[in-house]
Design a protein around this motif. Sequence first.
Motif, PDB file in Angstrom:
ATOM      1  N   GLY A  32       0.772  -1.225  -0.014  1.00  0.00           N
ATOM      2  CA  GLY A  32      -0.003   0.005  -0.016  1.00  0.00           C
ATOM      3  C   GLY A  32       0.843   1.279  -0.232  1.00  0.00           C
ATOM      4  O   GLY A  32       0.293   2.113  -0.069  1.00  0.00           O
ATOM      5  N   LEU A  68      -1.925   1.818  -4.822  1.00  0.00           N
ATOM      6  CA  LEU A  68      -3.209   0.798  -4.659  1.00  0.00           C
ATOM      7  C   LEU A  68      -2.835  -0.277  -5.616  1.00  0.00           C
ATOM      8  O   LEU A  68      -3.409  -1.428  -5.097  1.00  0.00           O
ATOM      9  CB  LEU A  68      -4.422   1.790  -5.223  1.00  0.00           C
ATOM     10  CG  LEU A  68      -4.784   2.892  -4.621  1.00  0.00           C
ATOM     11  CD1 LEU A  68      -5.723   3.830  -5.671  1.00  0.00           C
ATOM     12  CD2 LEU A  68      -5.695   2.389  -3.356  1.00  0.00           C
ATOM     13  N   MET A  78      -5.773  -2.670 -11.184  1.00  0.00           N
ATOM     14  CA  MET A  78      -6.497  -1.212 -10.749  1.00  0.00           C
ATOM     15  C   MET A  78      -6.096  -0.257 -11.737  1.00  0.00           C
ATOM     16  O   MET A  78      -5.126  -0.388 -12.296  1.00  0.00           O
ATOM     17  CB  MET A  78      -5.800  -0.965  -9.324  1.00  0.00           C
ATOM     18  CG  MET A  78      -5.911   0.383  -8.942  1.00  0.00           C
ATOM     19  SD  MET A  78      -7.596   0.716  -8.070  1.00  0.00           S
ATOM     20  CE  MET A  78      -7.619  -0.576  -6.707  1.00  0.00           C
ATOM     21  N   MET A 103      -1.889   4.250   0.129  1.00  0.00           N
ATOM     22  CA  MET A 103      -3.146   4.137  -0.070  1.00  0.00           C
ATOM     23  C   MET A 103      -3.664   4.538   1.311  1.00  0.00           C
ATOM     24  O   MET A 103      -3.394   4.360   2.591  1.00  0.00           O
ATOM     25  CB  MET A 103      -3.106   2.435  -0.070  1.00  0.00           C
ATOM     26  CG  MET A 103      -4.597   1.975  -0.113  1.00  0.00           C
ATOM     27  SD  MET A 103      -5.378   1.608   1.509  1.00  0.00           S
ATOM     28  CE  MET A 103      -4.455   0.627   2.232  1.00  0.00           C
ATOM     29  N   LEU A 106      -9.149   1.399   0.589  1.00  0.00           N
ATOM     30  CA  LEU A 106      -9.226   0.465  -0.419  1.00  0.00           C
ATOM     31  C   LEU A 106     -10.247  -0.760   0.120  1.00  0.00           C
ATOM     32  O   LEU A 106     -10.235  -1.422   1.310  1.00  0.00           O
ATOM     33  CB  LEU A 106      -8.072  -0.381  -0.700  1.00  0.00           C
ATOM     34  CG  LEU A 106      -8.135  -1.569  -1.692  1.00  0.00           C
ATOM     35  CD1 LEU A 106      -8.634  -0.882  -3.039  1.00  0.00           C
ATOM     36  CD2 LEU A 106      -6.971  -2.257  -1.815  1.00  0.00           C
ATOM     37  N   GLY A 113     -10.573   2.432  -4.311  1.00  0.00           N
ATOM     38  CA  GLY A 113      -9.567   2.782  -3.484  1.00  0.00           C
ATOM     39  C   GLY A 113      -9.155   4.128  -3.752  1.00  0.00           C
ATOM     40  O   GLY A 113      -9.367   4.879  -4.925  1.00  0.00           O
TER      41      GLY A 113
END
Length: 305
Positions: A32, A68, A78, A103, A106, A113
């Motif tokens: 992340g 992400l 993604m 991140m 999510l 996300g």
Amino acid sequence: MTERTRDYSASPEARDPLNIFMGINVCWVSSGHLALSQDVGSRFHDHRGHTVFGSVGVLADACPGGALGNLMPEEGGMVLSQICAALAVPFPRSGTLVAVGDMTCLDLDTGVGLAAGTLYDQYGNTVAMVNSRGIVVDRTNMNADGLRAPLLVPPPEPSILEDELSSRSGVGIIEAIAKDHLPRGPLAGLLDMRIAASEVGKVSARFAPQPWMSSVLGAIQGGVLLSAADCVIGFVAQSLATVGQPYRVLDLRMDFVRSAHIQGDDLHVEGTAVRAGRRISLIEARLYDAVGHPVAFATASAQLL
């Protein structure tokens, strides 16, 4: 940041052909989170010889997008549906930029996300903040072996000489670029951006997909579309300037509507000043594919200094 740096030369992010083409390096990666770096300079300058947000569009996409994306299972992917950026200070014309992405949310149940990124100059000063929204897709990463063939990095096209900038009106500069009387600049040259029509507050341009622009999903990477939009936004801002008046873009928001295929025909970019104020102008850029389907929309604020 330096104490967290590790060698990720064998990581998938480091082998991404677009990152290699743009000179983007992976500093460190964790679940992340990640940090990337890119050297900026004449190769990515706009027509004035400045580093602009479009100069680092791929970096700005890959930073939160990678934070992400590295959480995705192998059978999923993604893509970013939105990028919002606020520029703190003008980008340095040369040196190394570091982008740290994190991140923030999510939810695999809803497939959405959120991630944030910060771009720093080589001295640790913040130059831009980026926030992105990602959408989970069922497209898996394509086999990128075909994209790993050596990609020719063209030499940068020249920027406009300072005396030419100081002696012409803004719209005169853009009209001269459209007629090939002045250089379009390295960034527009890298994209092969061609101005089709121009007037005060309005610029139409087009560019063709090239192999180096591909994401691992086989579409034009969102950061490349961002660079194209920012390039035309800069041309529109230039058209609003008086003789010798400088400008800079303060922020940019881009929403992605559909993927643009890497083997498609020319993409068209329409840039328009929605409001041309004395100090701040609101500029819109719309990207369409060859048959007129919308690909992305962008809005930006430009400061006339």
